[in-house]
Structures are given as structure tokens and as C-alpha cells.
Design a protein around this motif. Structure first.
Motif, PDB file in Angstrom:
ATOM      1  N   SER A 203       8.504   3.091  -0.773  1.00 45.09           N
ATOM      2  CA  SER A 203       9.356   3.683   0.385  1.00 45.09           C
ATOM      3  C   SER A 203      10.895   3.485  -0.124  1.00 45.09           C
ATOM      4  O   SER A 203      11.108   2.450  -0.634  1.00 45.09           O
ATOM      5  CB  SER A 203       8.993   3.580   1.762  1.00 45.09           C
ATOM      6  OG  SER A 203       9.209   2.235   1.942  1.00 45.09           O
TER       7      SER A 203
ATOM      8  N   GLY B  88       8.704   7.502   2.351  1.00 47.83           N
ATOM      9  CA  GLY B  88       7.842   6.774   1.446  1.00 47.83           C
ATOM     10  C   GLY B  88       6.538   7.588   1.051  1.00 47.83           C
ATOM     11  O   GLY B  88       6.124   8.690   1.573  1.00 47.83           O
TER      12      GLY B  88
ATOM     13  N   SER C 230       2.302   6.941   0.402  1.00 51.02           N
ATOM     14  CA  SER C 230       1.027   5.891   0.540  1.00 51.02           C
ATOM     15  C   SER C 230      -0.082   6.806  -0.271  1.00 51.02           C
ATOM     16  O   SER C 230       0.001   7.823  -0.895  1.00 51.02           O
ATOM     17  CB  SER C 230       0.879   5.640   1.879  1.00 51.02           C
ATOM     18  OG  SER C 230       0.636   6.725   2.454  1.00 51.02           O
TER      19      SER C 230
ATOM     20  N   LYS D 106       0.804  -1.073   0.085  1.00 53.98           N
ATOM     21  CA  LYS D 106      -0.072   0.150  -0.006  1.00 53.98           C
ATOM     22  C   LYS D 106       0.817   1.327  -0.046  1.00 53.98           C
ATOM     23  O   LYS D 106       0.372   2.276   0.086  1.00 53.98           O
ATOM     24  CB  LYS D 106      -1.074   0.109   1.290  1.00 53.98           C
ATOM     25  CG  LYS D 106      -2.066  -1.208   1.103  1.00 53.98           C
ATOM     26  CD  LYS D 106      -2.944  -1.026   2.250  1.00 53.98           C
ATOM     27  CE  LYS D 106      -3.781  -2.252   2.288  1.00 53.98           C
ATOM     28  NZ  LYS D 106      -4.538  -2.249   1.227  1.00 53.98           N
ATOM     29  N   SER D 107       2.210   1.303  -0.059  1.00 57.85           N
ATOM     30  CA  SER D 107       3.212   2.273  -0.212  1.00 57.85           C
ATOM     31  C   SER D 107       4.313   1.863  -0.830  1.00 57.85           C
ATOM     32  O   SER D 107       4.456   0.500  -0.963  1.00 57.85           O
ATOM     33  CB  SER D 107       3.373   2.690   1.359  1.00 57.85           C
ATOM     34  OG  SER D 107       4.084   1.792   2.002  1.00 57.85           O
TER      35      SER D 107
ATOM     36  N   GLY E 216       1.061   8.892  -5.598  1.00 52.18           N
ATOM     37  CA  GLY E 216       0.680   8.858  -4.466  1.00 52.18           C
ATOM     38  C   GLY E 216       0.434  10.262  -3.647  1.00 52.18           C
ATOM     39  O   GLY E 216       0.763  11.414  -4.143  1.00 52.18           O
TER      40      GLY E 216
ATOM     41  N   SER F 250       3.927  12.851   8.484  1.00 50.99           N
ATOM     42  CA  SER F 250       3.325  12.442   7.173  1.00 50.99           C
ATOM     43  C   SER F 250       2.512  13.771   6.920  1.00 50.99           C
ATOM     44  O   SER F 250       2.172  14.823   7.665  1.00 50.99           O
ATOM     45  CB  SER F 250       2.374  11.426   7.326  1.00 50.99           C
ATOM     46  OG  SER F 250       3.045  10.395   7.567  1.00 50.99           O
TER      47      SER F 250
ATOM     48  N   LEU G 286      -1.832   5.187  -2.633  1.00 52.09           N
ATOM     49  CA  LEU G 286      -1.564   5.360  -4.221  1.00 52.09           C
ATOM     50  C   LEU G 286      -2.836   5.132  -5.088  1.00 52.09           C
ATOM     51  O   LEU G 286      -3.870   4.876  -4.763  1.00 52.09           O
ATOM     52  CB  LEU G 286      -0.742   4.046  -4.394  1.00 52.09           C
ATOM     53  CG  LEU G 286       0.252   3.942  -3.629  1.00 52.09           C
ATOM     54  CD1 LEU G 286       1.100   2.372  -3.632  1.00 52.09           C
ATOM     55  CD2 LEU G 286       1.454   4.932  -3.597  1.00 52.09           C
TER      56      LEU G 286
END
Length: 436
Positions: A249, A340, A342, A246-247, A286, A304, A344
């Protein structure tokens, strides 16, 4: 609850410290402490020899040194740990496609999901697994538990630790669990333990005297419900294999703590651009950018931020990563940095008139050796000398670095001291532990 003992829990014994002892013959059978080596450092793992002196994980390095001053205090080599972990996880996937890693040194396996699982051969399977782990990793040992639930499998792996195994036969779960201290139940920490002590609860059997409602008045309804069930070995949680990514990085663990903000900013920006490359290569974009930092004392933080729309633009991601790093207090330095993305998507919502990121902007990150020279040498770090060969850093300071020249395959080697900037001395990658 299952009718067979078909959930396996494996835990590598004193993992980080055991890898160091494996690769450093002079440390075998001696106290080893891995973690932050500075004044504010924290113990990550202590060998069993160090534990005899009261050294434990999460203890301050200062207290650990006071308890066991003759131990070897090492900064850690995460490349070596990840490599050994990968070998073990690959062996577990030979048993079943359903493997749930919990960390580098710990995982659950759903044996029943394997093609050839035979409940009558569990004991033989466990012994083959433990022997294979030791052989493939060149000497590491594992403790294994097998039971009808994740709760009991994890508890079982602790019973004959280190380098042991225990199988909880179906129907005996409550009997095995009852005499244990209440802290054997996951989630029962110091605060909950103290509240239960005031109720006269010391063992799991003591806990069973109370209803969930009775417990709720003291520990809260959610915790009470969980304690009530687990005290009776009632656990139907499935083993969950790794899910779809799901990410995307990129991260790096540094051989020595980095404190220079300009250098760290450059590394973060390059990581962000590499993430952008991987996004574009997979036709993805993303929205949420995450910066991960691990400090010198192993404390890990993440920051984040979510963009207005998904992007695969390296410049946008680099600028975002830079802003997130600007908000971090570097303190005693970073041992790990990662970027990273996420949230996406398979579409992009960038400025339609922006230019694509030029490939030539992606310059190489500082090499392992360059980083070592900028920041000094870390205890335990793998090095090589043009004249004396391979070894590891025993210690450094006052412009000098002391190296013990030995490897996993050699006998305990000699110790020599050099100027810290000796051009004949350089960092090297951790020795491969893959089977020939």
C-alpha cells in the motif's frame, strides 16, 4: 500463564501532544490538544495539562474548546509521530525480536524471546529502557508495565502513569487486579459496565462472585466466558510479532485537509500506479483493492473491491481506486488518503493483449508545499521563512498566516504574521528526531 514477569507493555505518554510540546518550546507545560481543529473536529490526544480541564480523547473539539479555551489546538504532524514511534519500536527490538506494535505509541514485547533475558534484572531493564526512550526521542516519556500476561502487563503500565513503571510479580496477579474497577478489563465498555452495575458489580473482585453461566444471561455467553477468565487474570495470549506482509500500500497524511475531488482523484490514481510499480518490482500481483480515507475529524473509512483475477497493471488499479473514491462523501475534507492491494499472488491474470503501464505516466504527486498553498495553513504545521527561519503555524485566516519562529532546540520564539500566499513562506518536513 507464565511463571516469570516476561511480557512488557510500553505506552508513550500523551504521545501526539508530547511530540508537539517537545518540538514547540512555547507550548511546554501548557495545555495542548491535537486533533480536528474545525467545528466538527474530534480530539485525538490531549496533554496532561489539558486533561486537568476535562479534555479527553474522542471528545468533540467544540467541547474541548469550551472546557479549555486557552489550549493550543493543533492539526497534527504524522510524519513527526511516525518518526518518533520508529525510534521507540527499534529500541524495543533491541530487547527481543518478538515485538507486537498496537499503534504508533503502544506495543507488547516478549522479553523471554530475547537472547539475554534475566528475570532477576527486569526492574533494571525497565529503567534502562525508559531512560533510553527519553534520550533517543529528545524528551518523550513512556509508562511501562511488566507481568506474566498481556492483560496484566497492559494494566500495570497504567498504574504509575505518566512516566512510571510497575512490575506485577508472578503469583500476585489476582491480588493486583481484584480492587480495580471492572472497566480495567479490556472490552468492558459503557454498555457492559451498565449491565454489570445492575448486578451490583463495580470492581473485578465483585465480578468474581459470578459464574460464567450467571454472567451469560446478562452479557451473552462469549463475553461472559472472557470476563470470567480475565477477572481471574487468566490470560495465555502470546505476543505476536509482525507477520509476513499480506498487502502492498501507499498512503499520505496531508498537512491540511484536502477537499478538492479532482485533486484527490489524481493523488489516488498516482498512489495506485505506485502500488503497481511495487507489485511488479516484487514479482507479485493482487486481487483486492482497498481505499483508505481519514476525515478531518480523524474518523477513518476503508472501501474494498475484489477483481476477477490478480493484476499488477497500474491502469486497472488506478481506475479501481478512482471508482472507490467516487463513492466517498468528502465532507469537510480528507487528512489522509491511501491505496492498497491485498490477496497477493505471484502470477497475473490480466488481458493478454493489454500494454504494460508506461513509467512516464507516473508523475510526481503534489509537493507538501504545493498542497499547503492550495488548501491554506494548518495549526501546528512546520514552516520556514527565507528571512526569519524555521517555525510553526500559530493560526491562519482572512488571507493571513501567523507563525511562531522557534524549534525544538531554540527558546520560545517571536510571533509574526504574513500574507497566506507570501512566497517567502513554505512548508517544511518535520524536524528529525534521530540521534546524531
Amino acid at each position: 500463564m507464565r511463571s516469570t514477569a516476561s511480557i512488557l507493555h510500553l505506552d508513550l505518554d500523551a504521545f501526539f501532544a508530547s511530540v508537539e510540546q517537545r518540538d514547540k518550546p512555547s507550548l511546554r507545560g501548557k495545555p495542548v490538544v491535537v486533533g480536528g481543529v474545525g467545528a466538527r473536529g474530534v480530539v485525538s490526544t490531549a496533554s496532561y495539562e489539558a486533561r486537568k480541564f476535562g479534555v479527553r480523547s474522542a471528545m468533540s473539539s467544540a467541547e474541548a474548546r469550551a472546557r479549555c479555551p486557552h489550549a493550543a489546538f493543533l492539526g497534527g504532524r504524522f510524519d513527526a509521530y511516525r518518526e518518533a514511534s520508529g525510534i521507540v519500536m527499534a529500541r524495543l527490538r533491541e530487547l527481543s525480536p518478538v515485538v507486537q506494535p498496537l499503534s504508533l505509541d503502544e506495543a507488547f514485547v516478549d522479553l523471554a524471546a530475547g537472547d539475554d533475558f534475566d528475570p532477576e534484572r527486569v526492574e533494571e531493564l525497565v529503567e534502562e529502557l525508559r531512560a533510553d526512550v527519553t534520550r533517543r526521542t529528545h524528551g518523550l516519556t513512556a509508562s511501562v508495565g511488566v507481568a506474566s500476561s498481556k492483560l496484566m502487563a497492559k494494566i500495570a503500565s497504567e498504574i504509575n502513569k505518566p512516566d512510571g513503571a510497575f512490575i506485577v510479580q508472578p503469583g500476585t496477579e489476582a491480588d493486583v487486579l481484584g480492587p480495580m474497577q471492572v472497566t480495567a478489563i479490556p472490552g468492558v465498555g459503557p454498555a457492559t459496565t451498565e449491565r454489570l452495575r445492575r448486578l451490583g458489580v463495580a470492581t473485578v473482585e465483585d465480578l468474581r462472585r459470578f459464574t460464567a453461566d450467571d454472567l451469560g444471561a446478562h452479557v451473552g455467553p462469549t463475553t461472559a466466558t472472557s470476563l470470567y477468565r480475565l477477572a481471574r487474570a487468566d490470560d495465555d495470549r502470546p505476543v505476536e510479532a509482525s507477520r509476513e506482509t499480506k498487502s502492498i500500500s501507499v498512503e499520505d497524511t496531508f498537512e491540511t485537509n484536502l477537499v478538492d475531488r479532482v485533486q484527490l482523484t489524481a493523488i489516488a490514481e498516482q498512489m495506485a500506479r505506485r502500488v503497481a510499480q511495487r507489485l511488479r518490482a516484487n514479482g507479485l500481483s493482487g486481487r483486492t483493492v482497498t481505499l483508505k480515507v481519514r476525515y478531518h475529524d480523524f474518523e477513518t473509512h476503508t472501501r474494498s473491491t475484489t477483481l476477477t483475477g490478480p493484476t499488477d497493471h497500474g491502469g486497472v488499479l488506478a481506475a479501481t481506486a478512482r471508482r472507490l473514491l467516487d463513492a466517498e462523501d468528502l465532507g469537510g475534507g480528507l487528512r489522509l488518503l491511501g491505496v492498497g492491494v491485498s490477496g497477493l499472488a505471484d502470477w497475473v491474470q490480466d488481458d493478454l493483449f493489454s500494454e504494460p503501464e508506461p513509467e512516464e505516466d507516473l508523475v510526481p504527486l503534489p509537493s507538501r508545499d504545493e498542497r499547503a498553498r492550495r488548501r491554506g495553513w494548518s495549526p501546528g504545521q512546520d514552516v520556514t521563512h527565507t528571512e526569519h527561519g524555521d517555525g510553526w503555524v500559530w493560526g491562519s485566516g482572512l488571507g493571513l498566516v501567523t507563525v511562531r519562529f522557534e524549534t525544538r532546540e531554540s527558546p520560545s520564539g517571536p510571533v509574526k504574521t504574513f500574507p497566506a500566499d507570501d512566497p517567502a513562506l513554505s512548508a517544511r518536513a518535520s524536524v528529525s528526531s534521530v540521534e546524531p
